[in-house]
Design a protein around this motif. Structure first.
Motif, short mmCIF file in Angstrom:
data_model
loop_
_atom_site.label_atom_id
_atom_site.label_comp_id
_atom_site.label_asym_id
_atom_site.label_seq_id
_atom_site.Cartn_x
_atom_site.Cartn_y
_atom_site.Cartn_z
N ALA A 165 0.84 -1.20 0.00
CA ALA A 165 0.00 0.00 0.00
C ALA A 165 0.87 1.25 0.00
CB ALA A 165 -0.93 -0.01 1.21
N GLN A 166 2.01 1.20 0.71
CA GLN A 166 2.91 2.35 0.74
C GLN A 166 3.42 2.68 -0.65
OE1 GLN A 166 6.65 1.79 2.78
NE2 GLN A 166 6.87 3.96 3.23
N ALA A 167 3.78 1.64 -1.42
CA ALA A 167 4.28 1.87 -2.78
C ALA A 167 3.19 2.47 -3.66
CB ALA A 167 4.79 0.56 -3.38
N PHE A 168 1.98 1.91 -3.60
CA PHE A 168 0.90 2.42 -4.44
C PHE A 168 0.57 3.86 -4.08
CE2 PHE A 168 -3.66 2.90 -5.51
CZ PHE A 168 -3.55 2.75 -6.88
N ARG A 169 0.58 4.18 -2.79
CA ARG A 169 0.29 5.55 -2.36
C ARG A 169 1.38 6.50 -2.85
NH1 ARG A 169 -3.55 5.67 1.79
NH2 ARG A 169 -2.62 7.40 2.95
N ARG A 170 2.62 6.02 -2.89
CA ARG A 170 3.69 6.86 -3.43
C ARG A 170 3.47 7.10 -4.92
NH1 ARG A 170 10.30 5.98 -3.15
NH2 ARG A 170 10.80 7.68 -4.60
N TRP A 171 3.09 6.03 -5.67
CA TRP A 171 2.80 6.22 -7.10
C TRP A 171 1.71 7.26 -7.28
CZ3 TRP A 171 1.98 0.43 -8.87
CH2 TRP A 171 3.16 -0.30 -8.62
N LEU A 172 0.66 7.16 -6.46
CA LEU A 172 -0.47 8.07 -6.59
C LEU A 172 -0.04 9.50 -6.29
CD1 LEU A 172 -3.49 8.01 -7.26
CD2 LEU A 172 -3.95 7.66 -4.83
N ARG A 173 0.72 9.69 -5.23
CA ARG A 173 1.20 11.03 -4.86
C ARG A 173 2.08 11.60 -5.97
NH1 ARG A 173 3.01 9.91 -0.31
NH2 ARG A 173 1.71 11.04 1.18
N LEU A 220 -9.31 11.76 -8.22
CA LEU A 220 -9.99 10.82 -9.12
C LEU A 220 -9.32 10.81 -10.49
CD1 LEU A 220 -13.73 11.52 -8.22
CD2 LEU A 220 -12.43 9.46 -7.67
N ARG A 221 -9.00 11.98 -11.02
CA ARG A 221 -8.31 12.05 -12.31
C ARG A 221 -6.93 11.43 -12.22
NH1 ARG A 221 -10.51 17.70 -12.55
NH2 ARG A 221 -12.34 17.63 -13.94
N THR A 222 -6.27 11.62 -11.09
CA THR A 222 -4.94 11.04 -10.91
C THR A 222 -5.00 9.53 -10.83
OG1 THR A 222 -4.21 13.05 -9.75
CG2 THR A 222 -2.87 11.06 -9.46
N LEU A 223 -6.02 9.00 -10.16
CA LEU A 223 -6.19 7.56 -10.06
C LEU A 223 -6.32 6.92 -11.44
CD1 LEU A 223 -6.62 5.07 -8.23
CD2 LEU A 223 -9.07 5.62 -8.20
N ALA A 224 -6.90 7.64 -12.37
CA ALA A 224 -7.08 7.11 -13.73
C ALA A 224 -5.78 7.05 -14.51
CB ALA A 224 -8.10 7.96 -14.49
N ALA A 225 -4.75 7.74 -14.02
CA ALA A 225 -3.50 7.84 -14.79
C ALA A 225 -2.28 7.63 -13.91
CB ALA A 225 -3.43 9.21 -15.48
N VAL A 226 -2.37 6.66 -12.99
CA VAL A 226 -1.24 6.37 -12.10
C VAL A 226 -0.05 5.85 -12.91
CG1 VAL A 226 -0.44 4.88 -10.22
CG2 VAL A 226 -2.71 5.89 -10.13
N ARG A 227 1.12 6.29 -12.54
CA ARG A 227 2.35 5.80 -13.14
C ARG A 227 3.37 5.60 -12.03
NH1 ARG A 227 1.82 11.19 -13.85
NH2 ARG A 227 3.57 12.51 -13.21
N GLY A 228 4.37 4.77 -12.31
CA GLY A 228 5.41 4.55 -11.31
C GLY A 228 5.83 3.10 -11.28
N GLY A 287 6.09 -1.03 -17.65
CA GLY A 287 4.73 -1.44 -17.96
C GLY A 287 3.74 -0.42 -17.45
N ASP A 288 2.53 -0.49 -17.96
CA ASP A 288 1.46 0.41 -17.56
C ASP A 288 1.05 0.12 -16.12
OD1 ASP A 288 -0.60 2.25 -17.58
OD2 ASP A 288 -2.01 0.90 -18.56
N ARG A 289 0.97 1.15 -15.29
CA ARG A 289 0.55 0.98 -13.90
C ARG A 289 -0.78 1.68 -13.61
NH1 ARG A 289 3.11 -2.70 -14.70
NH2 ARG A 289 5.32 -3.02 -14.17
N ALA A 290 -1.40 2.22 -14.64
CA ALA A 290 -2.75 2.77 -14.45
C ALA A 290 -3.72 1.61 -14.22
CB ALA A 290 -3.17 3.57 -15.68
#
Length: 347
Positions: A44-52, A219-227, A236-239
């Motif tokens: 979860a920490q990694a995904f939250r970092r990608w989102l941020r 919400l817009r950021t969640l649609a285009a997550v990268r990292g 690879g795509d992480r969205a």
């Protein structure tokens, strides 16, 4: 009072997006064992970092403060949710030693955007690969060997956004419940935040337009997550390939079991979805959104569309591309269509 709850799924193809502690010179993909089966995961920490880090470049991030040395070190953000969206949504803990005659600088905010660990739905054993470094070595010299793991899997985790808490910060309470220091609260109020009572505590609330903007932006950021890690070898795509979001009044997530493993393959369980939808119908505050990228899980997208045709026609379910649905939902927030979701009515 409405929560957006549901599920996020990623399709990882020959990837190593989140690695654990290495062994010797081998980078190990994060994975957990359940019985004899192995399930890769992204923390979860990694995904939250990608989102941020996927937030727009012009969106200010809360600066990190580091103090101490050796074993007595600590790091924390500014603890100013009035100024920074990431402090508001992701939470923080600022623990500062109390000094005589100085107001306390300690404050804490529980997360408003809760994210679960993204775990492989079906078991998948990571495979090992190795590489060499020999460029510029003299003839006959041994190369330097290094290894790593990667895998292909569908990863899924739960998600919850407490809409009513976006832009609302407690200013009193016991222990570490206070979200702003006295000085911070004074500055926030001078900057336009208004006093209010929120869930049996005194609080400050940002203007509605800013609260709308913050929800829409995440919400817009969640649609285009990268990292993710290992992008030089395993880009690879992480969205999210699948996002299920439901507006629920009480904050329970009924749809946590809609993705399951059958014959070691990931499947969307229409029967489970239907039964949960009916069981929680009185708690739903709008249609359930299923954002599903074409090609993810093969032909299941069209099968699910056919099997949920009656619910889609009745507009109890909306099924479209994740980016399309999330952007429309964001537009609805900005336009004021979901202002009632910000209200924290007593239950």
């Amino acid at each position: 009072m409405t929560y957006l709850v549901g599920k996020v799924a990623l399709g990882v193809v020959a990837g190593a997006p989140n690695n654990g502690q290495g062994e010797d010179n081998v980078a190990k993909a994060k994975a957990m064992r359940v019985g004899r089966d192995v399930f890769p995961y992204v923390s979860a920490q990694a995904f939250r970092r990608w989102l941020r880090e996927s937030l727009p470049a012009d969106e200010p991030r809360s600066p990190v403060i580091r103090s101490g040395s050796g074993k007595k070190q600590q790091a924390y953000t500014s603890g100013r949710p009035d100024r920074y969206l990431d402090d508001d949504l992701f939470g923080y803990m600022v623990a500062v030693k109390k000094e005589a005659g100085v107001p306390s600088g300690t404050c804490q905010r529980d997360t408003v955007l809760a994210t679960g660990t993204l775990v492989a739905v079906a078991p998948r054993q990571p495979v090992s690969d190795f590489g060499t470094m020999s460029r510029g070595f003299a003839a006959g010299e041994n190369p330097v060997l290094h290894g790593h793991e990667f895998y292909s899997a569908e990863l899924a985790g739960d998600l919850l956004l407490d809409v009513a808490r976006v832009g609302v910060f407690e200013t009193d309470g016991s222990g570490l419940k206070v979200a702003l220091t006295a000085a911070g609260a004074k500055e926030a109020e001078a900057g336009g935040a208004e006093r209010t009572e929120f869930r049996d505590a005194q609080a400050l609330r940002l203007p509605l337009a800013e609260r709308r903007r913050r929800v829409a932006l995440v919400l817009r950021t969640l649609a285009a997550v990268r990292g993710g890690a290992k992008q030089s070898l395993h880009y690879g795509d992480r969205a999210p390939a699948l996002v299920l979001l439901a507006p629920v009044k009480g904050g329970v997530n009924p749809f946590t079991r809609v993705l399951a493993s059958q014959d070691r393959q990931t499947v969307f369980q229409v029967g489970v979805f239907r039964e949960e939808l009916d069981a929680w119908a009185d708690e739903l505050d709008g249609p359930v959104l299923i954002g599903w990228a074409p090609g993810f899980l093969g032909e299941q997208r069209e099968r699910v569309r056919r099997e949920l045709a009656d619910l889609i026609e009745a507009e109890r379910v909306l099924l479209d591309h994740p980016r399309t649905l999330l952007n429309k939902l964001a537009e609805g927030f900005v336009g004021g269509s979901h202002d009632a979701w910000f209200e924290d009515a007593k239950r």
